[in-house]
Design a protein around this motif. Structure first.
Motif, PDB file in Angstrom:
ATOM      1  N   ALA A   1       0.831  -1.200   0.000  1.00 43.12           N
ATOM      2  CA  ALA A   1       0.000   0.000   0.000  1.00 43.12           C
ATOM      3  C   ALA A   1       0.874   1.261   0.000  1.00 43.12           C
ATOM      4  O   ALA A   1       0.581   2.239  -0.696  1.00 43.12           O
ATOM      5  CB  ALA A   1      -0.937  -0.020   1.205  1.00 43.12           C
ATOM      6  N   THR A   2       1.953   1.237   0.779  1.00 44.21           N
ATOM      7  CA  THR A   2       2.867   2.387   0.822  1.00 44.21           C
ATOM      8  C   THR A   2       3.431   2.665  -0.573  1.00 44.21           C
ATOM      9  O   THR A   2       3.462   3.813  -1.033  1.00 44.21           O
ATOM     10  CB  THR A   2       4.038   2.096   1.793  1.00 44.21           C
TER      11      THR A   2
ATOM     12  N   LEU B   1      -9.607   4.051  -1.813  1.00 43.34           N
ATOM     13  CA  LEU B   1      -9.514   3.729  -0.384  1.00 43.34           C
ATOM     14  C   LEU B   1      -9.320   2.231  -0.159  1.00 43.34           C
ATOM     15  O   LEU B   1      -8.763   1.812   0.841  1.00 43.34           O
ATOM     16  CB  LEU B   1     -10.768   4.207   0.349  1.00 43.34           C
ATOM     17  N   ALA B   2      -9.766   1.443  -1.132  1.00 42.92           N
ATOM     18  CA  ALA B   2      -9.639  -0.011  -0.993  1.00 42.92           C
ATOM     19  C   ALA B   2      -8.191  -0.471  -1.123  1.00 42.92           C
ATOM     20  O   ALA B   2      -7.868  -1.612  -0.804  1.00 42.92           O
ATOM     21  CB  ALA B   2     -10.496  -0.706  -2.030  1.00 42.92           C
ATOM     22  N   ASP B   3      -7.323   0.408  -1.617  1.00 46.98           N
ATOM     23  CA  ASP B   3      -5.939  -0.004  -1.857  1.00 46.98           C
ATOM     24  C   ASP B   3      -4.936   0.618  -0.895  1.00 46.98           C
ATOM     25  O   ASP B   3      -3.719   0.505  -1.107  1.00 46.98           O
ATOM     26  CB  ASP B   3      -5.530   0.377  -3.293  1.00 46.98           C
TER      27      ASP B   3
ATOM     28  N   LYS C   1      -6.829  -1.371   5.459  1.00 43.47           N
ATOM     29  CA  LYS C   1      -7.762  -2.120   4.627  1.00 43.47           C
ATOM     30  C   LYS C   1      -7.122  -2.542   3.306  1.00 43.47           C
ATOM     31  O   LYS C   1      -7.332  -3.655   2.827  1.00 43.47           O
ATOM     32  CB  LYS C   1      -8.991  -1.237   4.361  1.00 43.47           C
ATOM     33  N   GLY C   2      -6.314  -1.675   2.742  1.00 40.04           N
ATOM     34  CA  GLY C   2      -5.722  -1.968   1.440  1.00 40.04           C
ATOM     35  C   GLY C   2      -4.424  -2.735   1.498  1.00 40.04           C
ATOM     36  O   GLY C   2      -3.781  -2.954   0.479  1.00 40.04           O
ATOM     37  N   SER C   3      -4.029  -3.129   2.697  1.00 43.96           N
ATOM     38  CA  SER C   3      -2.756  -3.834   2.835  1.00 43.96           C
ATOM     39  C   SER C   3      -2.960  -5.338   2.787  1.00 43.96           C
ATOM     40  O   SER C   3      -3.672  -5.886   3.634  1.00 43.96           O
ATOM     41  CB  SER C   3      -2.096  -3.464   4.173  1.00 43.96           C
TER      42      SER C   3
END
Ligand SMILES: Cc1cc2nc3c(=O)[nH]c(=O)nc-3n(C[C@H](O)[C@H](O)[C@H](O)COP(=O)(O)OP(=O)(O)OC[C@H]3O[C@@H](n4cnc5c(N)ncnc54)[C@H](O)[C@@H]3O)c2cc1C
Ligand SMILES: Nc1ncnc2c1ncn2[C@@H]1O[C@H](COP(=O)(O)O)[C@@H](O)[C@H]1O
Lengths: 261, 330
Positions: free
Chosen positions: A96-97, A212-214, A218-220
């Motif tokens: 995600a980062t 936001l899903a990524d 949550k996105g991790s």
């Protein structure tokens, strides 16, 4: 040569203490530093700029306290700094980062992106290669030295376990650097005074093309199931002996274990 | 990628023109142990890129591979991060493995994150322990965090494959007495592969390199013995062992990096490890706590190195080493 440098503010891990009762990390009062490999990246960028000209833009994703780090980098001589900060970014793993960093980088045209080999807190050495993949540009990890930059081609030395490779890669490209790649210079008082007030760019989730899903927890794709402190039980009682007894005990012990090899 | 129907555990075989890196054999063995623990055991699948031979088939089988998927193209004989990412990602798309293990070498740590970004899955770096989460296929992967001050157990619940890199020496390579050779399957990939990265030169490093990773006996020096390193080497030589060190001495420029034991150095598992003047920071012990036997000498009775020692001696290492030298000479 326009260069982006990825920098992370990290807790000074040599100062980290563990609460013996709870096994938790004591974060209070722990000083933060610029990740050491990232300072190498900044210095390398400064040296490349001295030789080939261009612009250096540092990016960090983190809490707003990371502004102090960016000001210090201004004092070191970078041209522009961007902080990516948003509650929605919190808890991001390396996937995600990297996704967030890459979406910020995509808004610019860089010849070279420099990341540190690894951050001393996360310690994964993953963010650099993952950013390169999201940007669809080639990358080389563990760069020990940049040899030159000619006609858009970058020549680097890569340090593997048993060999050194000299590699040519076309820019735009990303490299992750080892601390051998450059030795950070000392800052002078004049620059600290003159440059650390330059304006910082700040971007939030809304400024980036990310869903936001990524991002964030949550996105991790990876989740931390638990953390623990391994300073487990002592295996054997310690003995305080005079040197002669100690040496004898050690030799007897080795003998009892089946002798030396 | 989201889970579909796959189940096997892929192990990437790192090799140089056919010479297999030991770490890949260690991972095959560990994967075999893991798959056996499942209620319905799954296959360990070795992934081989480049020219393949029957000898390799047998060797991978010996160390735990049930099945081998090869992509036998000559232009894959030399590792290239861009080409290998493409082919392995295509294989993942085609076979949907549950998990994938990659050696934590320079190559592996360059390659694995690139693959994980391409196929959209989680990757855990530098695993020191891999368990099954309950009786499911889910891996619970433990790694040092915060510079080794804490350990964290990581799961990748919704994405596949669950990926991890593992450093050389963390697991042991063992052969399984098996009756049949592993099965083999060719992954047909006919598209042109090109990489923008060009190898201009390869220099082998100084052959004088130490082999602490394979040593049976190690005498290891920390900051506490920085003024008597000759004693350390002398005692090591008397015991037919190798000298290693903590990072403090490497950072101090006293020892070379290839002597360093620990999270950012070598992982060693000798029969005997003698730690002299080493405090025992987790980053250090992460690289030596699997040694068969550990002796620690430290002036500080509260030094954490004693937590992993089988014989702990509180005392001045210099004086004790001198005595050891004397008694060994006698
Ligand atoms: C990201 C990261 C990665 C790291 N990776 C590694 C790694 O791979 N390997 C590694 O080793 N470290 C690593 N470190 C560093 C690690 O945290 C410690 O700082 C380091 O191991 C300390 O080395 P030391 O024990 O030799 O020195 P010190 O911690 O200074 O300990 C010296 C010890 O010697 C004892 N002593 C002093 N005098 C004597 C005497 N006369 N006789 C006997 N004992 C004496 C002292 O009581 C003390 O316990 C890493 C750190 C970070 C942040
Ligand atoms: N939050 C972040 N912001 C900017 N750069 C980062 C961040 N996290 C990691 N990086 C970069 O990626 C490198 C490797 O980090 P890591 O994968 O966490 O070991 C670091 O040295 C930085 O250059």
């Amino acid at each position: 040569m326009n260069i982006a440098v990825l920098v992370k503010q990290v807790p000074d891990t040599t100062e980290i203490k563990i609460d013996k009762e709870t096994g938790a990390l004591i974060r209070k009062g722990i000083p933060t530093i610029t990740n050491p490999d990232d300072l190498t990246g900044v210095e390398l960028a400064l040296q490349l700029k001295e030789t080939y000209g261009g612009n250096i833009h540092a990016f960090t994703m983190g809490p707003s306290s990371a502004k102090n780090m960016l000001r210090e980098l201004y004092a070191r001589g970078i041209d522009e700094a961007t902080l990516l900060s948003d509650k929605a970014f919190a808890g991001s793993d390396t996937w995600a980062t990297s996704h967030i960093l890459a979406s910020a980088l995509k808004k610019h045209a860089f010849d070279l992106v420099i990341a540190g080999r690894q951050a001393i807190d996360g310690d994964t050495a993953q963010v650099g290669p993952q950013v390169a993949e999201f940007l669809k540009i080639p990358h080389v990890s563990y760069v020990d030295r940049v040899i030159d930059y000619n006609d858009g081609m970058l020549k680097v030395k890569k340090n593997e376990e048993h060999r050194m490779l000299t590699l040519n890669l076309p820019t735009p490209a990303l490299i992750t650097v080892l601390d051998e790649a450059a030795k950070p210079r000392y800052m002078n008082m004049f620059d600290i005074f003159r440059r650390s007030h330059l304006p910082l760019n700040q971007l939030t989730c809304d400024d980036l093309d990310v869903s936001l899903a990524d991002i964030g927890i949550k996105g991790s794709p990876t989740k931390v199931k638990k953390t623990f402190n391994k300073s487990a039980t002592q295996k054997q009682p310690k003995q305080t002996l005079n040197p002669e007894q100690a040496a004898r005990t050690i030799l007897d012990f080795i003998e009892a274990k089946g002798g030396q090899s | 990628m989201k889970y579909t129907d796959g189940n096997n555990c892929f192990v990437y075989i790192d090799h140089d023109e056919g010479t297999i890196n030991q770490v890949s054999l260690e991972l095959l063995t560990e994967a075999k142990h893991l798959m056996k623990r499942l209620k319905a055991p799954e296959k360990v699948v070795a992934i081989w890129l480049g020219t393949f031979t029957d000898d390799i088939l047998k060797m991978l089988g010996d160390y735990g591979a049930d099945h081998i998927i090869t992509c036998e193209r000559e232009d894959l004989n030399q590792y290239d991060v861009m080409k290998h990412t493409t082919v392995i990602s295509e294989m993942i798309d085609a076979y949907h493995p549950q998990s994938m293990l990659i050696g934590g070498t320079v190559k592996g740590r360059e390659l694995a994150p690139r693959i994980s970004a391409r196929v959209h899955t989680g990757l855990t770096a530098d695993a020191t322990q891999i368990d099954l989460d309950g009786e499911t296929h889910h891996l619970a992967i433990t790694r040092p965090a915060f510079g080794g001050n804490l350990y964290a157990t990581i799961i990748t619940p919704d994405h596949f494959p669950q990926m991890a890199t593992i450093r050389p020496g963390v697991f042991e390579a063992k052969t399984f007495g098996h009756t049949s050779l592993p099965t083999q399957e060719t992954f047909q990939y006919d598209k042109a592969l090109h990489s923008p990265i060009e190898v201009m030169a390869i220099e082998e490093k100084d052959t004088k390199r130490t082999n602490i990773a394979d040593a049976k006996l190690i005498v290891s020096a920390g900051r506490g013995v920085k003024n008597c390193l000759n004693l350390v080497s002398d005692v090591a030589a008397h015991l037919n062992g190798e000298v290693a060190s903590s990072r403090a001495l490497v950072d101090g420029g006293i020892m070379s990096k290839n002597h360093q034991v620990g999270q950012t150095g070598h992982t060693v598992r000798p029969s005997l490890y003698i730690a002299c003047g080493i405090s025992g920071a987790v980053q250090h012990t992460a690289g030596m706590d699997k040694s068969d036997t550990i002796i620690a000498i430290n002036t500080d009775e509260n030094a954490p190195i004693f937590d992993v020692a089988d014989l702990g001696i509180v005392g001045d290492a210099q004086a004790i080493l001198k005595q050891l030298q004397k008694q060994l000479d006698a």
